[in-house]
Scaffold this motif. Structure first.
Motif, PDB file in Angstrom:
ATOM      1  N   MET A   1      -5.981   8.636 -15.322  1.00  0.00           N
ATOM      2  CA  MET A   1      -5.721   9.210 -14.006  1.00  0.00           C
ATOM      3  C   MET A   1      -7.022   9.682 -13.380  1.00  0.00           C
ATOM      4  SD  MET A   1      -2.311  11.431 -14.804  1.00  0.00           S
ATOM      5  CE  MET A   1      -2.310  12.115 -13.167  1.00  0.00           C
ATOM      6  N   GLU A   2      -7.078   9.764 -12.064  1.00  0.00           N
ATOM      7  CA  GLU A   2      -8.304  10.138 -11.421  1.00  0.00           C
ATOM      8  C   GLU A   2      -8.523  11.643 -11.522  1.00  0.00           C
ATOM      9  OE1 GLU A   2      -7.703  10.695  -6.696  1.00  0.00           O
ATOM     10  OE2 GLU A   2      -9.611  10.817  -7.758  1.00  0.00           O
ATOM     11  N   ASN A   5      -9.616  15.071  -7.974  1.00  0.00           N
ATOM     12  CA  ASN A   5      -8.747  15.962  -7.217  1.00  0.00           C
ATOM     13  C   ASN A   5      -8.928  17.414  -7.678  1.00  0.00           C
ATOM     14  OD1 ASN A   5      -7.638  15.293  -9.693  1.00  0.00           O
ATOM     15  ND2 ASN A   5      -5.534  15.545  -9.017  1.00  0.00           N
ATOM     16  N   GLN A 120      -5.070   1.675 -11.418  1.00  0.00           N
ATOM     17  CA  GLN A 120      -5.324   2.870 -10.607  1.00  0.00           C
ATOM     18  C   GLN A 120      -4.605   2.802  -9.272  1.00  0.00           C
ATOM     19  OE1 GLN A 120      -6.747   5.740 -11.397  1.00  0.00           O
ATOM     20  NE2 GLN A 120      -7.091   4.994 -13.479  1.00  0.00           N
ATOM     21  N   THR A 121      -4.529   1.612  -8.693  1.00  0.00           N
ATOM     22  CA  THR A 121      -3.815   1.438  -7.431  1.00  0.00           C
ATOM     23  C   THR A 121      -2.335   1.770  -7.604  1.00  0.00           C
ATOM     24  OG1 THR A 121      -5.341  -0.274  -6.672  1.00  0.00           O
ATOM     25  CG2 THR A 121      -3.177  -0.198  -5.620  1.00  0.00           C
ATOM     26  N   HIS A 124      -1.802   5.592  -8.098  1.00  0.00           N
ATOM     27  CA  HIS A 124      -1.835   6.323  -6.826  1.00  0.00           C
ATOM     28  C   HIS A 124      -0.501   6.195  -6.091  1.00  0.00           C
ATOM     29  CE1 HIS A 124      -5.918   7.314  -7.386  1.00  0.00           C
ATOM     30  NE2 HIS A 124      -6.437   6.140  -7.058  1.00  0.00           N
ATOM     31  N   GLN A 125       0.070   4.996  -6.106  1.00  0.00           N
ATOM     32  CA  GLN A 125       1.351   4.780  -5.426  1.00  0.00           C
ATOM     33  C   GLN A 125       2.473   5.560  -6.105  1.00  0.00           C
ATOM     34  OE1 GLN A 125       2.072   0.588  -3.814  1.00  0.00           O
ATOM     35  NE2 GLN A 125       0.508   0.186  -5.364  1.00  0.00           N
ATOM     36  N   LEU A 127       2.201   8.312  -7.920  1.00  0.00           N
ATOM     37  CA  LEU A 127       2.014   9.738  -7.678  1.00  0.00           C
ATOM     38  C   LEU A 127       2.405  10.112  -6.254  1.00  0.00           C
ATOM     39  CD1 LEU A 127      -1.361  10.391  -9.546  1.00  0.00           C
ATOM     40  CD2 LEU A 127       0.942  11.012 -10.292  1.00  0.00           C
ATOM     41  N   ASP A 128       2.079   9.256  -5.307  1.00  0.00           N
ATOM     42  CA  ASP A 128       2.433   9.520  -3.913  1.00  0.00           C
ATOM     43  C   ASP A 128       3.945   9.562  -3.726  1.00  0.00           C
ATOM     44  OD1 ASP A 128      -0.161   9.743  -3.077  1.00  0.00           O
ATOM     45  OD2 ASP A 128      -0.324   7.684  -2.329  1.00  0.00           O
TER      46      ASP A 128
END
Length: 265
Positions: A1-2, A5, A120-121, A124-125, A127-128
């Motif tokens: 995960m990134e 943040n 990663q793409t 992100h989706q 998590l959004d």
């Protein structure tokens, strides 16, 4: 995960105590790439604290509340005293769940030979849309592939994600079933019945799933999976009512039966 943040004021975070001093404790935030946070002695415990080490120690995992974030200085102020026992338990459980979900997603990426950039793409989706990876797997367990219609991913990744969620998450759900008798003797009667069943299957309610199946003319089974019986019964009735209303509007007849063994042959 990134890890680029930052938490927000009021968030609860899982921390590892890094260094204890006479005036407070330095921690690393587990969910934010090891960013450093500081708990001032006044935020250790309500009342007067003589020795910080009486309350926290190096290497200890604790739950803190974020008081202030200054990303430009890379500084996070934390409070230990503002976290009650219930909040602590809930946060620790969420953190453990997210750790499991991260491992599951890593397994999914390896199984489907998904590259890091593509993964990663998708992360992100997820998590959004769902707020956490674990919540995404929960939705997979509940609704299958239907939970991800708004997320772009290759079929193999979708199939693996759904299968992994269904294999690993056992949710406390109930399932009930009812039956509708649908008849229509007009020339386009079969199409009318299909339309009625399609309308019933589109009933949407959070955390529920509807399955329609044919059991033998003129009977169709409506199965509902939901978190509790009250919600399941409400969704079942709504789906049955829609099927019956639709078939009657199209010139046919419909009748609902809650239990198969009480239905006349």
């Amino acid at each position: 995960m990134e890890n680029n943040n930052w938490p927000e004021s009021g968030d609860f975070v899982v921390c590892s105590v890094k260094d204890v001093t006479d005036f407070g404790a330095y921690t690393t935030l587990e969910e934010y790439g090891g960013k450093e946070g500081f708990i001032h002695i006044s935020e250790i415990k309500a009342g007067w604290v003589k020795y910080v080490r009486d309350h926290v120690r190096e290497g200890q995992k604790i739950v803190c509340k974020v008081l202030n974030v200054d990303s430009s200085r890379r500084h996070i102020d934390l409070s230990l005293k503002d976290v009650n026992e219930h909040q602590k338990r809930a946060k620790i459980q969420d953190w453990k769940n997210e750790q499991k979900a991260t491992k599951w997603l890593q397994f999914v990426s390896e199984e489907t030979a998904t590259g890091e950039e593509e993964l990663q793409t998708v992360i992100h989706q997820l998590l959004d849309q769902f707020g956490s990876l674990y919540a995404a797997f929960e939705e997979a367990a509940i609704s299958g592939a239907d939970a991800f219609t708004e997320i772009e991913m290759k079929d193999s990744l979708l199939d693996s994600l759904v299968q992994t969620g269904q294999n690993n998450i056992k949710l406390p759900f109930v399932d009930i079933a009812g039956f509708v008798d649908l008849t229509c003797y007009l020339p386009d009667g079969i199409e009318a019945i299909r339309t009625a069943l399609d309308a019933a299957s589109k009933v949407k309610e959070e955390e529920t799933k509807i399955d329609m199946s044919y059991t033998g003319a003129p009977r169709y089974r409506i199965k509902v999976i939901a978190p509790d019986y009250k919600k399941a019964e409400a969704v079942l009735k709504r789906a049955a009512d829609i099927a019956i209303d639709t078939i009657e509007q199209l010139g046919g007849k419909g009748e609902f039966h809650r239990h198969n063994d009480t239905v006349k042959a």
